[in-house]
Every structure is written in structure tokens, then in C-alpha cells.
Design an enzyme around this catalytic site. Structure first.
Site, PDB file in Angstrom:
ATOM      1  N   ARG A  81     -18.040  -7.949 -14.996  1.00  0.00           N
ATOM      2  CA  ARG A  81     -17.918  -9.123 -14.133  1.00  0.00           C
ATOM      3  C   ARG A  81     -17.910  -8.749 -12.649  1.00  0.00           C
ATOM      4  NH1 ARG A  81     -13.335  -7.990 -17.041  1.00  0.00           N
ATOM      5  NH2 ARG A  81     -11.263  -8.162 -16.139  1.00  0.00           N
ATOM      6  N   HIS A 115     -10.350  -7.312  -9.048  1.00  0.00           N
ATOM      7  CA  HIS A 115      -9.701  -8.237  -9.982  1.00  0.00           C
ATOM      8  C   HIS A 115      -8.348  -8.684  -9.425  1.00  0.00           C
ATOM      9  CE1 HIS A 115     -12.711  -6.823 -12.902  1.00  0.00           C
ATOM     10  NE2 HIS A 115     -12.601  -5.707 -12.204  1.00  0.00           N
ATOM     11  N   ASN A 133     -12.538 -15.837 -17.956  1.00  0.00           N
ATOM     12  CA  ASN A 133     -11.763 -16.706 -17.062  1.00  0.00           C
ATOM     13  C   ASN A 133     -11.831 -18.146 -17.553  1.00  0.00           C
ATOM     14  OD1 ASN A 133     -12.866 -14.861 -14.147  1.00  0.00           O
ATOM     15  ND2 ASN A 133     -10.892 -14.740 -15.177  1.00  0.00           N
ATOM     16  N   GLU A 188      -9.426  -3.680 -13.625  1.00  0.00           N
ATOM     17  CA  GLU A 188      -8.238  -4.524 -13.670  1.00  0.00           C
ATOM     18  C   GLU A 188      -7.093  -3.831 -14.414  1.00  0.00           C
ATOM     19  OE1 GLU A 188      -6.414  -6.317 -12.402  1.00  0.00           O
ATOM     20  OE2 GLU A 188      -6.568  -8.436 -12.934  1.00  0.00           O
ATOM     21  N   ARG A 242     -12.035 -11.230  -5.455  1.00  0.00           N
ATOM     22  CA  ARG A 242     -12.136 -11.075  -6.909  1.00  0.00           C
ATOM     23  C   ARG A 242     -13.586 -11.328  -7.306  1.00  0.00           C
ATOM     24  NH1 ARG A 242      -7.687 -14.850  -9.589  1.00  0.00           N
ATOM     25  NH2 ARG A 242      -8.588 -13.950 -11.491  1.00  0.00           N
ATOM     26  N   HIS A 243     -13.951 -10.890  -8.503  1.00  0.00           N
ATOM     27  CA  HIS A 243     -15.306 -11.148  -9.021  1.00  0.00           C
ATOM     28  C   HIS A 243     -15.528 -12.653  -9.183  1.00  0.00           C
ATOM     29  CE1 HIS A 243     -13.228 -12.133 -12.740  1.00  0.00           C
ATOM     30  NE2 HIS A 243     -12.479 -11.054 -12.493  1.00  0.00           N
ATOM     31  N   GLY A 251       6.184  13.260  20.970  1.00  0.00           N
ATOM     32  CA  GLY A 251       4.973  13.057  21.779  1.00  0.00           C
ATOM     33  C   GLY A 251       5.235  12.234  23.019  1.00  0.00           C
ATOM     34  N   LEU A 252       4.381  12.410  23.982  1.00  0.00           N
ATOM     35  CA  LEU A 252       4.495  11.650  25.225  1.00  0.00           C
ATOM     36  C   LEU A 252       4.278  10.160  24.947  1.00  0.00           C
ATOM     37  CD1 LEU A 252       2.421  14.046  27.495  1.00  0.00           C
ATOM     38  CD2 LEU A 252       4.867  13.521  27.738  1.00  0.00           C
ATOM     39  N   PRO A 253       4.762   9.307  25.849  1.00  0.00           N
ATOM     40  CA  PRO A 253       4.458   7.877  25.678  1.00  0.00           C
ATOM     41  C   PRO A 253       2.942   7.647  25.701  1.00  0.00           C
ATOM     42  CG  PRO A 253       6.161   8.201  27.353  1.00  0.00           C
ATOM     43  CD  PRO A 253       5.634   9.557  27.013  1.00  0.00           C
ATOM     44  N   ALA A 254       2.518   6.585  25.075  1.00  0.00           N
ATOM     45  CA  ALA A 254       1.101   6.167  25.040  1.00  0.00           C
ATOM     46  C   ALA A 254       0.220   7.130  24.255  1.00  0.00           C
ATOM     47  CB  ALA A 254       0.541   5.968  26.462  1.00  0.00           C
ATOM     48  N   GLY A 290       0.122   6.925  20.868  1.00  0.00           N
ATOM     49  CA  GLY A 290      -0.117   6.295  19.561  1.00  0.00           C
ATOM     50  C   GLY A 290       0.959   6.563  18.522  1.00  0.00           C
ATOM     51  N   LYS A 291       2.172   6.958  18.972  1.00  0.00           N
ATOM     52  CA  LYS A 291       3.219   7.271  17.988  1.00  0.00           C
ATOM     53  C   LYS A 291       3.593   6.044  17.157  1.00  0.00           C
ATOM     54  CE  LYS A 291       6.259   8.829  20.876  1.00  0.00           C
ATOM     55  NZ  LYS A 291       5.411   8.627  22.066  1.00  0.00           N
ATOM     56  N   SER A 292       3.774   4.925  17.845  1.00  0.00           N
ATOM     57  CA  SER A 292       4.226   3.741  17.099  1.00  0.00           C
ATOM     58  C   SER A 292       3.154   3.259  16.133  1.00  0.00           C
ATOM     59  CB  SER A 292       4.639   2.630  18.060  1.00  0.00           C
ATOM     60  OG  SER A 292       5.781   3.059  18.760  1.00  0.00           O
TER      61      SER A 292
HETATM   62  O1  F6P Z   1      -6.838 -13.297 -15.894  1.00  0.00           O
HETATM   63  C1  F6P Z   1      -7.424 -12.502 -14.957  1.00  0.00           C
HETATM   64  C2  F6P Z   1      -6.668 -11.243 -14.751  1.00  0.00           C
HETATM   65  O2  F6P Z   1      -7.430 -10.457 -13.891  1.00  0.00           O
HETATM   66  C3  F6P Z   1      -6.349 -10.473 -16.040  1.00  0.00           C
HETATM   67  O3  F6P Z   1      -7.410  -9.684 -16.523  1.00  0.00           O
HETATM   68  C4  F6P Z   1      -5.133  -9.689 -15.664  1.00  0.00           C
HETATM   69  O4  F6P Z   1      -4.420  -9.222 -16.780  1.00  0.00           O
HETATM   70  C5  F6P Z   1      -4.398 -10.709 -14.850  1.00  0.00           C
HETATM   71  O5  F6P Z   1      -5.366 -11.480 -14.170  1.00  0.00           O
HETATM   72  C6  F6P Z   1      -3.455 -10.113 -13.837  1.00  0.00           C
HETATM   73  O6  F6P Z   1      -2.613 -11.116 -13.313  1.00  0.00           O
HETATM   74  P1  F6P Z   1      -1.081 -11.194 -13.761  1.00  0.00           P
HETATM   75  O7  F6P Z   1      -0.500  -9.864 -13.416  1.00  0.00           O
HETATM   76  O8  F6P Z   1      -0.489 -12.318 -12.959  1.00  0.00           O
HETATM   77  O9  F6P Z   1      -0.983 -11.443 -15.243  1.00  0.00           O
END
Ligand code: F6P
Length: 598
Positions: A410, A501, A315, A433, A308-309, A64-67, A69-71
Site C-alpha cells: 500500500r 503508516h 482500511n 507498520e 500515510r499511504h 562555547g562562546l555565545p552565538a 549554536g549551543k542552544s
Molecule cells: O489500521 C491501520 C494501522 O496502520 C494498522 O495497520 C496498525 O496496527 C494501526 O493502524 C496502528 O494504530 P494503533 O496503534 O492506534 O492501533
């Protein structure tokens, strides 16, 4: 010794025979195009005989021509393929040309090695060791004149040298190499094809970027005037020189077509950033992945937020996996998150309006970065009323912001406070997760006590380690599960908040911030942070906010110190709360991308 986990699910046990895939031979019908599905290697036995199933390698040759968006395309494709687990490397011809000019290397071979060859433009000596003072650049526009024989010789030579390097890298174990150059003549492309004739195991894909949109071309030209070719040069002089260079390229440019088709190559043309895509003779698995990926890119200014949630009951107890509800602290986070995203959404929209207003068309990913807060009228600290008014007017239609969560309680509970009139919420199972199989619901200490071999095996190779038990997953499995999510995120044109997660957030951020898969599982991503990835011409720009329960609000933190990769990730805290950070000695700071053009 082969551990139990490496004996799980060997490739052949999945019913595959050599030369066919577990998906019914779909990917392996044509031996010439037998590129591997990423991460199949994990389904082989033990480390000693791990290999990638990828006897076939791929060269992507940009055209393609320069400019055009190739890069931009090259960097995106490289990031995607690396994230999918392929050894991918970009070989940029412009960089080598500049290097050759400053060392006299390539030019030397034209005139027998002298470092004092005159400037190809004006005959001044010493052009290889310093920019020519007359032309102000090492390679002025006349260097790209198709009738300038000596310069043309040098350009061809540099392109071929880079290609030979690329082939050597592939033979040394690389899998996908990208030749980033204009390759804008049939002769050049034939020369590259000729060099591949003896490399039976290397497939070739030409990717031509064509752009007819003058607005985008002009923006790209502005970016080019800040490239290494024009360092320290007056922008107007640089632009004039670049436009003259462009005209020279246009004289010799031939789009891919019959000549290449006769040689039976695979190619695709991306026209106007994927508005139109032409795919010819695409047969390989990898090649089709690349084409599909490129079809889905867009340049809309937008932000991908990842968090994350809120803190869950599991947790608090330090248990992994499961499907617990939010703890009271998590509910507080959910409420604050909805308020924060409301505010950020407005701020970002105003930033875009401001950038459009002050520098027309300067807000897309191929353009210069926006400069928020520069309107002269507004009161200090508040958005310009005019931009706000325009944004509000535009916003009346459909919600232009999506919120995606996993299907675990969650995560879904974390978005309960988003106004459904203003946010389209989607629950997506692929965002669940990582599934810990037999270890679901356990604490890390319980795993270490009850399954010491598993615990150790995971520490040794966290990315490829797959949890035991039905449905147990590895990070490699998670990447495959997220592949469609990534393509969809590339396709849609508005901002998205992903509420997910820890392992998923690591995997998503690794894609957006180009973090190697080897470091991905060790990234520290505590609860309570929002990571915002904003597409820019040279990669994504990262901003990070942390929730502070004392003020019940978010505050921005330094992105380069917020995204950490633990080097000594060999102990697992049972709690996932935002724990004290490890000492700097334990931590590699992953540099956030610089603001694109600032
Ligand atoms: O503890 C929270 C969590 O989301 C787990 O459900 C999951 O297994 C873990 O973290 C993932 O983190 P790691 O890969 O470091 O164990």
C-alpha cells in the site's frame, strides 16, 4: 496481576546476565559507563518492578562562546534523547541569570540581600527590578567582562546554582541533564567537575560547539539581538552590546584540551556544525549515541514530509496490518500526492531562493526564518520569475528530493505516480507498520472479542504494550526500529517525503515535533493528510495539508488544530478513513511551533 504480555521476552530470557547486554555485552563492559539501551525496561516483568536499567545517569555540559549554536544543539539533543525514552531536561543558565536579575536573588547574596544594588555597568540603582535605563539591559556587556569581579562572581554563582539544581533533578529520578551555558573557562569547568566527584553514578560529557564560519556567526548574532536580554531595544544598540559581550567572552575563553584530558573526562567538539568532530575518551553508550547523532546534523533548508499511504482494501474493511493493495480511493490519493509534492517542491525552492535573495544567507536553520512571497517584482500569487529561473537552473543535476516508503504494497503503490527522473524512491523495511503479531488482519472489534485481555492491556499502556505472537511489536519497539532512519534523515541535506503508516507516522512526528512518548500513540493522524516539518533555529515548524477528494487536491489546514492527541483514546474505530474529529473535550490540541522568528 501480571498479564501474559508482560511476561513475554523478559530481559534475562534473552540470554543476558546482569552486567551484560543481549547483544553480547557490547554496551555493558565498563560498569562506570553502563548507560542503558532505551526501552530495555519493557523487557522486564510487570509494572511493579519496571525500572529503567539506567543506574548511570549523564550530564551533558555545553561549552562555547555565545552565538555558536549551543542552544540549537541542546534542543536537538534533548528532543532526540526524550524520543528515545530517556528522561531528559535542559538547565539553561542564561534564563536563571535573567531571573536572578529581576528578583535580586543571586545578586542579593553578594551584598547581603539588598534589592537595590547598583547596575554593574553604570552604578544606577534598581537594576534588579527593571532594566537599567542607562544601559537599557539588565546585563550590559560589561557584566560579562572577565575583570568585572562582582559580575563574574554572580555569573559563576548562577552557573553553579543551576548545576546543583540539575544534580538534584538527577537524584530525584532524571536520567540525562543538559547544562546549557558557555562554560568557557577552565576554572568554571573544573568547578563543575568537582561537584560531580561525589556522584559516582553520574557520567559527564562536555560538548563544545566551535564555529569559524563568519556567515553563521553573524546570523546567530542577529538572532541574539531578539533574545530576552534585548527586549524592546533598538536592534543596532542591541547588536553593538552583544558584540561587546562577545569580545569580553573571547578574552577569557579557553577551548577544552589538556586540562580536561588530565581529568580523564569525555568530550566532543563539534566544529562548523559537524563538518569536523573531535571525540575524546567517549566510553558510554549514551555518550556515543549523542556524538554520532551530532555528527549527522546539517543546516540545509529543507522539508521532511510525512504522510500515510492511500486508503487500502484493508482500511476499507477496518483490518489492521496485512499487506493489501490500494483501494480505488487510495489510487486517487496517490495521483494527487505526486502532483502536490511537485508543486510544493517548486514553491519551497522558490521560497529559499527568495529568502537568499532578499536577506543574504538568511535561510539556514540557525538563521532567521525565510519570508516567502516578498519579492517586489512578481505578479500577484506567482513566484518571482528570476527566482524560478535560478531554481530551475540549479535543478538540472541529480534529483535532490527523496521519497521513502515502507516495503508494504500500500505504501509502494502510493508513490507509483512520482517521476523517477526527478525523485529518488527508496523502499525501507524499517518504515513498515507496527507488526500486530497474532492480531494481524483482524479488526479492533474482533481483537476485543477474541483477545479481551490483550485489548484491555493495550488500552492501559499503549506505548509499551507489545502484540502477542512472533514478531509482535510495541510503540517502544518501533522507536528503536526508527532510530537509524532518524539519524539518516538528520544527515541528508535535501527534502524527503516519507510515505508510511499510522503508527510510524505518529512515531516520526513525535520526534520532529517533540511530542512526549506518552502522547505519541494517541495522536490522531487520519489518512489523507501531509505533515511538513521544516527545521528552524528553535525547533521544527509544522505545516499541514489535507486532501479533499471533491476538488482532488490538497488544501492547507491550521497545523495546531490538525495535530491532535486524543485524551480519551479508549475506543477504536474500525475504519481508518479520515473520520469526523472528536469533540474538543476529548482532544488536546498540540501547539505547532511558532514560525521561528516571526
Ligand atoms: O489500521 C491501520 C494501522 O496502520 C494498522 O495497520 C496498525 O496496527 C494501526 O493502524 C496502528 O494504530 P494503533 O496503534 O492506534 O492501533
Amino acid at each position: 496481576m501480571r498479564s501474559e504480555r508482560l511476561r513475554r521476552l523478559p530481559y534475562k530470557d534473552l540470554g543476558a546476565t546482569e552486567g551484560s547486554s543481549p547483544m553480547g555485552g557490547l554496551f555493558f563492559d565498563t560498569p562506570r559507563f553502563a548507560n542503558s539501551v532505551p526501552f530495555f525496561r519493557f523487557q522486564r516483568f510487570g509494572h511493579d518492578d519496571i525500572h529503567t536499567d539506567s543506574d548511570h545517569k549523564l550530564v551533558v555540559v555545553m561549552v562555547g562562546l555565545p552565538a555558536r549554536g549551543k542552544s540549537y544543539i541542546v534542543k536537538k539533543v534533548k528532543r532526540y534523547l526524550s524520543w528515545l525514552g530517556f528522561q531528559t531536561k535542559i538547565f539553561n543558565v542564561g534564563d536563571r541569570r535573567r531571573l536572578a536579575s529581576s528578583t535580586g536573588e543571586t545578586a542579593g547574596s553578594v551584598d547581603g540581600g539588598s534589592g537595590d544594588k547598583p547596575c554593574a555597568e553604570c552604578s544606577n540603582p534598581g537594576v534588579r527590578t527593571a532594566p537599567c535605563t542607562e544601559c537599557e539591559t539588565r546585563h550590559p556587556s560589561s557584566f560579562f567582562d572577565p575583570d568585572n569581579e562582582s559580575a563574574k562572581y554572580i555569573r559563576e554563582q548562577v552557573a553553579i546554582e543551576v548545576f546543583d539544581d540539575l544534580l538534584r533533578w538527577l537524584q530525584a529520578g532524571g536520567q540525562i541533564a543538559i547544562h546549557d551555558a558557555t562554560n568557557s573557562t577552565i576554572e568554571r569547568r573544573k568547578a563543575l567537575i568537582d561537584r560531580l566527584v561525589s556522584q559516582a553514578d553520574v557520567n559527564l560529557l562536555f560538548v563544545e560547539s566551535i564555529c569559524t564560519d563568519e556567515v553563521i556567526i553573524n546570523r546567530n548574532i542577529k538572532l541574539k539581538t531578539r533574545s530576552p536580554d534585548y527586549i524592546g531595544m533598538d536592534p543596532e544598540v542591541a547588536e553593538a552590546d552583544f558584540r561587546a559581550r562577545l569580545r569580553n567572552y573571547e578574552r577569557a575563553y579557553r577551548t577544552i584540551g589538556a586540562a580536561e584530558e588530565k581529568l580523564d573526562v569525555q568530550y566532543c567538539k563539534i566544529i562548523d556544525v559537524g563538518k569536523k568532530v573531535i571525540a575524546y575518551n567517549i566510553q558510554g553508550f549514551l555518550e556515543s549515541q549523542v556524538v554520532f547523532y551530532l555528527m549527522n546534523m546539517n543546516l540545509e533548508p529543507r522539508v521532511i514530509y510525512i504522510t500515510r499511504h492511500g486508503e487500502s482494501e484493508d482500511n476499507v474493511a477496518g483490518r489492521i496490518g496485512g499487506d493489501a493493495s490500494l483501494a480505488p480511493s487510495g489510487i486517487g490519493y496517490s495521483k494527487a500526492l505526486a502532483r502536490f509534492i511537485d508543486r510544493r517542491r517548486l514553491e519551497f525552492a522558490v521560497e529559499v531562493e527568495e529568502a537568499t535573495h532578499h536577506a543574504p544567507g538568511a535561510t539556514t536553520s540557525m538563521s532567521a526564518s525565510s519570508t516567502p512571497g516578498t519579492c517586489s517584482e512578481p505578479e500577484a500569487g506567482s513566484p518571482c520569475p528570476e527566482h524560478l529561473r535560478r531554481y530551475r537552473r540549479r535543478r538540472c543535476g541529480e534529483p535532490d528530493f527523496e521519497v521513502w516508503t515502507s516495503m508494504l504494497k500500500r505504501a509502494m503503490e502510493t508513490v507509483e505516480y512520482f517521476d523517477p527522473q526527478r525523485y529518488r524512491v527508496k523502499n525501507i523495511k524499517s518504515l513498515n507498520e507496527i507488526y500486530a503479531g497474532k492480531c494481524e488482519g483482524m479488526t479492533y472489534s474482533e481483537i476485543a472479542r477474541d483477545f479481551p485481555e490483550e485489548f484491555e492491556a493495550r488500552q492501559l499502556d499503549k506505548f509499551y504494550y507489545r502484540y502477542p505472537g512472533i514478531g509482535g511489536e510495541s510503540y517502544a519497539d518501533v522507536v528503536l526500529r526508527l532510530q537509524q532512519v532518524i539519524v539518516e534523515l538528520e544527515r541528508i541535506r535535501h527534502s524527503v517525503l516519507l510515505v508510511t503508516h499510522r503508527a510510524m507516522a505518529r512515531t516520526l512526528l513525535a520526534y520532529f515535533m517533540d511530542i512526549p512518548t506518552t502522547q505519541m500513540p494517541d495522536m490522531e493522524l487520519p489518512l489523507g493528510y501531509v505533515y511538513a516539518c521544516e527545521p528552524r533555529p528553535f525547533g521544527n515548524f509544522l505545516r499541514v495539508w489535507r486532501y479533499d477528494s471533491r476538488i482532488d487536491d490538497f488544501e492547507e489546514v491550521d497545523a495546531s488544530s490538525a495535530l491532535k492527541i486524543r485524551c480519551s483514546q479508549r475506543s477504536f474505530p474500525d475504519s481508518n478513513s479520515a473520520a469526523p474529529l472528536p469533540s474538543p473535550a476529548e482532544t488536546t490540541y498540540y501547539p505547532a511551533r511558532q514560525r521561528a522568528m516571526s
